[in-house]
Design a protein around this motif. Structure first.
Motif, short mmCIF file in Angstrom:
data_model
loop_
_atom_site.label_atom_id
_atom_site.label_comp_id
_atom_site.label_asym_id
_atom_site.label_seq_id
_atom_site.Cartn_x
_atom_site.Cartn_y
_atom_site.Cartn_z
N UNK A 1 -27.69 3.44 -14.65
CA UNK A 1 -27.20 4.66 -15.29
C UNK A 1 -25.89 4.40 -16.03
N UNK A 2 -24.96 3.76 -15.36
CA UNK A 2 -23.64 3.52 -15.96
C UNK A 2 -23.73 2.53 -17.12
N UNK A 3 -24.46 1.44 -16.94
CA UNK A 3 -24.58 0.45 -18.01
C UNK A 3 -25.27 1.05 -19.24
N UNK B 1 -22.17 -8.17 -20.38
CA UNK B 1 -23.63 -8.09 -20.30
C UNK B 1 -24.20 -8.14 -18.89
N UNK B 2 -23.45 -8.65 -17.92
CA UNK B 2 -24.03 -8.91 -16.60
C UNK B 2 -24.58 -7.67 -15.90
N UNK B 3 -23.89 -6.52 -15.87
CA UNK B 3 -24.51 -5.36 -15.22
C UNK B 3 -25.85 -4.96 -15.85
N UNK B 4 -25.91 -4.96 -17.16
CA UNK B 4 -27.17 -4.60 -17.84
C UNK B 4 -28.25 -5.64 -17.57
N UNK B 5 -27.88 -6.91 -17.61
CA UNK B 5 -28.83 -7.99 -17.35
C UNK B 5 -29.40 -7.89 -15.94
N UNK B 6 -28.55 -7.56 -14.97
CA UNK B 6 -28.98 -7.49 -13.57
C UNK B 6 -29.97 -6.36 -13.31
N UNK C 1 -19.50 -2.31 -14.32
CA UNK C 1 -20.04 -1.35 -15.30
C UNK C 1 -19.10 -0.16 -15.46
N UNK C 2 -18.57 0.33 -14.34
CA UNK C 2 -17.65 1.47 -14.39
C UNK C 2 -16.34 1.08 -15.07
N UNK C 3 -15.88 -0.15 -14.85
CA UNK C 3 -14.67 -0.61 -15.53
C UNK C 3 -14.85 -0.59 -17.04
N UNK C 4 -15.99 -1.07 -17.50
CA UNK C 4 -16.17 -1.10 -18.96
C UNK C 4 -16.39 0.30 -19.51
N UNK C 5 -17.04 1.18 -18.74
CA UNK C 5 -17.16 2.57 -19.20
C UNK C 5 -15.76 3.19 -19.31
N UNK C 6 -14.91 2.93 -18.31
CA UNK C 6 -13.56 3.48 -18.31
C UNK C 6 -12.74 2.95 -19.49
#
Length: 190
Positions: A120-122, A140-145, A11-16
């Motif tokens: 929070x991050x997702x 999608x995986x962080x949000x799905x989890x 999630x942090x990677x995609x935010x970055x």
């Protein structure tokens, strides 16, 4: 149970990655969070990442300092990298995942706190993506989890003063994981 540290990293990677697309001209743009423009949303994410790192370091959430730093328009990527590095170091020890952790919303194992950081991050990744016109495809995986956790911890009938989220919104039958999470947390996703 998933190792939410790995999901937080994703999630942090995609935010970055999304953060790299923010130009100074976009910092004043609105986001799906009415209280935040893009700059305020970035500051909120950096602050919450430092806050969760402080808790992971063994700090009492009631004594957590509020992160504040003047950030030049082009420095957000570096500032976020420092915050997430601190988070990663704070939660690196596997024993911390089982340690009892007290947060404003309850007492739980550290793994639950890290799951909250994923949520929070997702969620704020989707907020930033929407504000910027969805320039990147989101993992999608962080949000799905964390969606089942959000549904359990932030029940639709408990919204209001104690739960700082708006009413659950409709996401639509073809909505992706981030849209379903955002809608559950009160965002208009259409």
């Amino acid at each position: 149970m998933n190792d939410f540290r790995l999901l937080h990293e994703r999630a942090a990677d995609q935010f970055a990655e999304l953060l790299k697309t923010v130009t100074p001209e976009r910092l004043g743009d609105p986001t799906p969070c009415p209280e935040f423009d893009v700059r305020a949303l970035l500051a909120h994410v950096v602050n919450s990442t430092h806050w969760m790192a402080f808790v992971g370091e063994g700090g009492d959430f009631r004594a957590a300092p509020t992160w504040s730093e003047e950030v030049a328009d082009g420095e957000w990527v570096a500032v976020y990298d420092r915050a997430r590095g601190r988070f990663d170091r704070a939660w690196a020890d596997d024993a911390k995942l089982a340690r009892t952790t007290e947060l404003p919303w309850g007492t739980m194992p550290g793994a639950g706190a890290v799951a909250g950081a994923v949520m929070e991050t997702a969620t704020h990744t989707w907020d930033l993506s929407k504000a910027l016109g969805h320039p990147l495809v989101l993992d999608p995986e962080p949000a799905e989890a964390v969606l089942p956790i959000a549904r359990e911890a932030l029940a639709a009938d408990r919204r209001g003063e104690e739960v700082p989220f708006g009413p659950v919104r409709e996401a639509g039958p073809d909505a992706g994981a981030h849209e379903r999470l955002a809608a559950w947390l009160g965002r208009e996703v259409s």
